[in-house]
Design an enzyme around this catalytic site. Structure first.
Site, PDB file in Angstrom:
ATOM      1  N   LYS A  80       0.832  -1.205   0.000  1.00  0.00           N
ATOM      2  CA  LYS A  80       0.000   0.000   0.000  1.00  0.00           C
ATOM      3  C   LYS A  80       0.864   1.252   0.000  1.00  0.00           C
ATOM      4  CE  LYS A  80      -3.836   1.990   2.718  1.00  0.00           C
ATOM      5  NZ  LYS A  80      -4.748   1.754   3.864  1.00  0.00           N
ATOM      6  N   SER A 155      -9.411   2.438   2.705  1.00  0.00           N
ATOM      7  CA  SER A 155      -8.371   3.115   1.945  1.00  0.00           C
ATOM      8  C   SER A 155      -7.413   2.143   1.254  1.00  0.00           C
ATOM      9  CB  SER A 155      -7.591   4.040   2.878  1.00  0.00           C
ATOM     10  OG  SER A 155      -6.945   3.312   3.907  1.00  0.00           O
ATOM     11  N   SER A 179     -10.381  -0.072   6.695  1.00  0.00           N
ATOM     12  CA  SER A 179      -9.646   0.126   5.442  1.00  0.00           C
ATOM     13  C   SER A 179      -9.038  -1.131   4.851  1.00  0.00           C
ATOM     14  CB  SER A 179      -8.543   1.180   5.640  1.00  0.00           C
ATOM     15  OG  SER A 179      -9.119   2.457   5.766  1.00  0.00           O
TER      16      SER A 179
END
Length: 490
Positions: A80, A155, A179
């Site tokens: 990420k 996210s 997330s």
């Protein structure tokens, strides 16, 4: 090609160890797939093919020489875009950090490299990770591989989309309110939100050094894997968990080794929270799943009363987030913001602010959190796992923000839970943020599809620090599900 694409990370690791394929070949094929499919998906936003190929060649050389670093040795993975990576931009989707290259790897990145994993690139995020959709002004919008007109969530939306579409064998994301879990649910993959503190935060969201002489976000946030199997979650967790050797300080207790879970498993479940309905498809898939568990002889108990005071939990989540992320905001501005958002916080308790922001009030809200943790742990004392939905709906069509308040997106248009309009944040995060407050480990796993063919996942919640028991139990539960399916996009 598809046979290789949808091997799990641990299966690919076995193939590489047994020399059915080289790490170099696996990495080259991953980049070919990225070149072909990522322009539509926009899940991977930064990569260094030369560095990845060199790492893959080194992994092959070590295996030839008899050195084997573990189940992810030579396996192509992604990270990420909120974890620091040397040589690769780390932006957290924030325009001020465009092109920022950190001086060192995050703790989890370093551990994965030491375990022989090959870093392909970084996956997309919303600005400062503050949305449940994945879109930013640096890299643009990420699409869901099951339907490009829909969001992969946020996210960790780029993480889940990349793994679901076969662009990566595994990804590491973060979760402060859902997330990891919401994107896994929307994209039909697996995730592990570990017990809070089980995985070190060092190197997460770098680039803000010097803005304060202390670290914000001390509570609620967790860091864990996104994958295509529970076995992959367990392999990644064994690598990235443990004390923070980068700083020389312990980050938290070591996760406990697996215990001998009694058989049959005792499972409690809830299909929806009172006043916050889930879609008919989600309820139906959860009921069918639980029925199969009963047929396998597991002890299944439906509960209708929430296992903790949910409104207090949502308010506590909001107050901790507010206190820690907005601590440098002047008191006058905080007071005015509080007055302007009073009505909002009544509708959305997770939008609550800690006003006035004093040491006494901060300690009080942390004490309330401890009470909520004890309440949920007491509920879990005589059962093994708790099952519940991830969010109120499956993946929804891309939605435009109404406006921004600071760095926080505001959505005035509702999401529809079947025919019922629901607030955006309630529909996406109310089921997940509860377990950031309790700090509990959660496996998200796909169990079926809705009438539009969109994936449906569930949260499988375990006891604090019993992450390995959770993984073991979730694996037992998932064995009743059909074989994992790839999206038609790929």
């Amino acid at each position: 090609m598809n046979e290789l694409t949808y091997l799990t990370a641990t299966e690919m690791g076995t193939w590489i160890r047994e020399r059915k394929i080289s790490a170099e070949e696996a990495t080259r094929q991953a980049f070919q797939r990225i070149t072909s499919l990522n322009p539509e998906l926009n899940a991977i936003v930064a990569h260094d093919e030369k560095a990845a190929m060199e790492a893959a060649k080194l992994a092959d050389k070590e295996i030839q020489e008899g050195t084997y670093r573990g189940p992810l040795h030579g396996v192509p993975i992604t990270i990420k875009d909120s974890f620091s990576t040397t040589g690769l931009a780390t932006t957290s989707g924030f325009t001020r950090l465009k092109g920022y290259i950190p001086p060192r790897d995050a703790a989890v990145v370093n551990r994965l490299k030491q375990a022989g994993a090959v870093l392909l690139g970084k996956t997309n995020v919303p600005p400062l990770l503050m949305d449940m959709q994945t879109d930013n002004d640096i890299y643009g919008r990420t699409n869901n591989p099951w339907d490009l007109a829909r969001t992969p969530g946020g996210s960790s939306g780029g993480s889940a989309a990349a793994v679901a579409a076969g662009l990566s064998y595994l990804d590491i994301g973060s979760d402060i309110g859902g997330s990891l879990r919401v994107p896994a649910h929307y994209c039909g993959v697996f995730s592990l939100k570990p017990t809070e503190g089980a995985v070190p935060a060092t190197g997460h969201m770098p680039g803000f050094e010097g803005t304060a002489d202390y670290a914000s976000s001390r509570h609620l946030a967790c860091y864990g894997p996104v994958a295509r199997s529970i076995e992959d979650l367990a392999a990644a967790f064994s690598i990235i968990s443990g004390s923070n050797s980068n700083s020389g300080l312990p980050h938290g207790p070591q996760p406990l080794p697996p215990s001998s879970m009694e058989q049959p498993l005792h499972i409690r479940w809830m299909e929806e929270l009172p006043g916050y309905p889930t879609s008919r498809a989600i309820r139906e898939q959860l009921r069918q799943f639980v029925k199969k568990l009963e047929q396998r002889g597991m002890r299944v108990e439906q509960v209708t009363a929430p296992p903790l005071d949910v409104r207090k939990a949502w308010e506590t989540w909001g107050k901790i987030i507010d206190a820690e992320l907005n601590s440098t905001t002047p008191a006058l501005i905080r007071g005015l913001t509080h007055l302007m958002t009073l009505r909002l916080s009544r509708e959305i308790p997770s939008a609550s602010m800690l006003v006035p922001l004093t040491f006494k009030n901060y300690m009080r809200v942390l004490t309330i959190r401890e009470q909520l943790i004890r309440s949920f742990e007491q509920f879990m004392t005589d059962c093994d796992l708790f099952l519940c939905p991830v969010s109120c709906t499956t993946s929804f069509p891309h939605m435009a923000k109404t406006k921004m308040v600071g760095y926080q997106p505001i959505y005035k248009q509702p999401l529809f839970v079947d025919e019922t309009p629901q607030n955006y944040w309630i529909a996406t995060t109310f089921y997940t943020s509860l377990f950031n407050v309790t700090g509990s480990p959660v496996v998200t796993m796909p169990i079926g599809f809705d009438e539009q063919g969109l994936p449906i996942g569930i949260q499988c919640v375990g006891k604090r620090w019993r992450d390995r028991d959770l993984l073991k139990g979730a694996s037992t539960l998932y064995s009743i599900c059909p074989e994992w399916l790839a999206p038609a996009f790929s």
